[in-house]
Design a protein around this motif. Structure first.
Motif, mmCIF file in Angstrom:
data_model
loop_
_atom_site.group_PDB
_atom_site.id
_atom_site.type_symbol
_atom_site.label_atom_id
_atom_site.label_comp_id
_atom_site.label_asym_id
_atom_site.label_seq_id
_atom_site.Cartn_x
_atom_site.Cartn_y
_atom_site.Cartn_z
ATOM 1 N N ILE A 1 19.818 -23.981 5.208
ATOM 2 C CA ILE A 1 21.111 -23.947 4.538
ATOM 3 C C ILE A 1 20.956 -24.635 3.181
ATOM 4 C CG2 ILE A 1 23.499 -24.734 4.650
ATOM 5 C CD1 ILE A 1 23.257 -24.542 7.701
ATOM 6 N N LEU A 2 21.578 -24.028 2.149
ATOM 7 C CA LEU A 2 21.489 -24.569 0.795
ATOM 8 C C LEU A 2 22.136 -25.949 0.742
ATOM 9 C CD1 LEU A 2 20.746 -24.076 -2.198
ATOM 10 C CD2 LEU A 2 23.033 -23.112 -2.475
ATOM 11 N N GLU A 3 21.353 -26.940 0.309
ATOM 12 C CA GLU A 3 21.846 -28.315 0.212
ATOM 13 C C GLU A 3 22.153 -28.717 -1.232
ATOM 14 O OE1 GLU A 3 21.306 -31.504 2.435
ATOM 15 O OE2 GLU A 3 21.988 -30.099 3.940
ATOM 16 N N ASP A 4 21.289 -28.288 -2.165
ATOM 17 C CA ASP A 4 21.426 -28.762 -3.536
ATOM 18 C C ASP A 4 20.888 -27.705 -4.496
ATOM 19 O OD1 ASP A 4 21.949 -30.539 -5.625
ATOM 20 O OD2 ASP A 4 19.949 -31.434 -5.512
ATOM 21 N N MET A 5 21.490 -27.640 -5.676
ATOM 22 C CA MET A 5 21.016 -26.761 -6.729
ATOM 23 C C MET A 5 21.092 -27.547 -8.031
ATOM 24 S SD MET A 5 22.476 -23.098 -8.014
ATOM 25 C CE MET A 5 22.094 -22.233 -6.523
ATOM 26 N N TYR B 1 12.375 -29.263 4.665
ATOM 27 C CA TYR B 1 13.029 -28.782 3.451
ATOM 28 C C TYR B 1 12.205 -27.650 2.847
ATOM 29 C CZ TYR B 1 16.001 -32.947 3.339
ATOM 30 O OH TYR B 1 16.921 -33.918 3.630
ATOM 31 N N ASN B 2 12.873 -26.726 2.177
ATOM 32 C CA ASN B 2 12.244 -25.689 1.367
ATOM 33 C C ASN B 2 12.841 -25.765 -0.021
ATOM 34 O OD1 ASN B 2 10.464 -24.579 3.150
ATOM 35 N ND2 ASN B 2 11.804 -22.904 3.775
ATOM 36 N N TYR B 3 11.988 -25.569 -1.013
ATOM 37 C CA TYR B 3 12.437 -25.619 -2.407
ATOM 38 C C TYR B 3 12.110 -24.287 -3.072
ATOM 39 C CZ TYR B 3 12.481 -30.590 -1.371
ATOM 40 O OH TYR B 3 12.715 -31.803 -0.801
ATOM 41 N N LEU B 4 13.081 -23.705 -3.748
ATOM 42 C CA LEU B 4 12.868 -22.492 -4.518
ATOM 43 C C LEU B 4 13.100 -22.820 -5.980
ATOM 44 C CD1 LEU B 4 14.676 -19.813 -2.360
ATOM 45 C CD2 LEU B 4 12.243 -20.271 -2.503
ATOM 46 N N ARG B 5 12.190 -22.328 -6.816
ATOM 47 C CA ARG B 5 12.279 -22.605 -8.245
ATOM 48 C C ARG B 5 12.354 -21.280 -9.005
ATOM 49 N NH1 ARG B 5 7.552 -25.759 -11.302
ATOM 50 N NH2 ARG B 5 6.619 -23.715 -11.164
ATOM 51 N N GLU C 1 14.571 -28.812 -16.881
ATOM 52 C CA GLU C 1 13.879 -28.159 -17.993
ATOM 53 C C GLU C 1 14.242 -26.675 -18.045
ATOM 54 O OE1 GLU C 1 9.753 -29.131 -17.732
ATOM 55 O OE2 GLU C 1 10.155 -31.258 -17.685
ATOM 56 N N ASP C 2 13.300 -25.785 -17.806
ATOM 57 C CA ASP C 2 13.569 -24.349 -17.891
ATOM 58 C C ASP C 2 13.722 -23.708 -16.511
ATOM 59 O OD1 ASP C 2 13.443 -24.506 -20.609
ATOM 60 O OD2 ASP C 2 11.315 -23.965 -20.716
ATOM 61 N N TYR C 3 13.997 -24.507 -15.492
ATOM 62 C CA TYR C 3 14.033 -23.985 -14.123
ATOM 63 C C TYR C 3 15.333 -24.359 -13.419
ATOM 64 C CZ TYR C 3 9.031 -23.343 -14.766
ATOM 65 O OH TYR C 3 7.804 -22.952 -15.238
ATOM 66 N N ILE C 4 15.698 -23.521 -12.465
ATOM 67 C CA ILE C 4 16.773 -23.826 -11.514
ATOM 68 C C ILE C 4 16.083 -24.068 -10.175
ATOM 69 C CG2 ILE C 4 18.789 -22.953 -10.287
ATOM 70 C CD1 ILE C 4 19.329 -21.184 -12.740
ATOM 71 N N ILE C 5 16.344 -25.225 -9.573
ATOM 72 C CA ILE C 5 15.691 -25.585 -8.312
ATOM 73 C C ILE C 5 16.741 -25.645 -7.216
ATOM 74 C CG2 ILE C 5 14.348 -27.321 -7.090
ATOM 75 C CD1 ILE C 5 13.208 -28.137 -9.828
ATOM 76 N N GLU C 6 16.522 -24.857 -6.153
ATOM 77 C CA GLU C 6 17.406 -24.854 -4.988
ATOM 78 C C GLU C 6 16.704 -25.574 -3.846
ATOM 79 O OE1 GLU C 6 18.216 -20.784 -4.105
ATOM 80 O OE2 GLU C 6 19.606 -20.564 -5.770
ATOM 81 N N THR C 7 17.434 -26.460 -3.179
ATOM 82 C CA THR C 7 16.906 -27.204 -2.044
ATOM 83 C C THR C 7 17.595 -26.712 -0.777
ATOM 84 O OG1 THR C 7 16.597 -29.135 -3.452
ATOM 85 C CG2 THR C 7 16.564 -29.502 -1.067
#
Length: 103
Positions: A59-63, A96-100, A67-73
């Motif tokens: 489940i998405l916890e944080d966004m 946790y999984n991180y998407l950049r 810099e030049d990236y959007i990081i979803e946790t």
């Protein structure tokens, strides 16, 4: 002389091991193995199932933007559901999984 002492020491270790070992299978009478008395459950007892299905979901916890990236946790949750599919309890895990993404 050293070999005689080492052989005597090995023999004493074997004798001590034989004394504390229980070859007859009576471990409960041994002073070496002392188990606590645990409560037991009858093997024929029926266990009430509160939860029918247990699943794991991220489940998405944080966004956030760095810099030049959007990081979803995303955090993994252990989800218990009843017979109708309703969520009864949601337990967070330590995964946790991180998407950049690039902007």
């Amino acid at each position: 002389m050293k070999t005689k002492i080492s052989m005597l020491g090995a023999l004493l270790v074997l004798i001590f091991t034989c004394l504390i070992d229980d070859p007859a299978g009576k471990i409960e009478n041994s002073w070496y193995y002392q188990f606590a008395n645990e409560d037991t459950i009858d093997a024929d007892a029926q266990i009430d199932k509160k939860y029918v299905a247990t699943t794991y979901e991220f489940i998405l916890e944080d966004m956030k933007e760095e810099e030049d990236y959007i990081i979803e946790t995303y955090r993994e949750y252990e989800i218990h559901k009843d017979k109708e599919g309703n969520v009864i309890i949601r337990i967070p895990t330590s995964n946790y999984n991180y998407l950049r993404y690039e902007k």
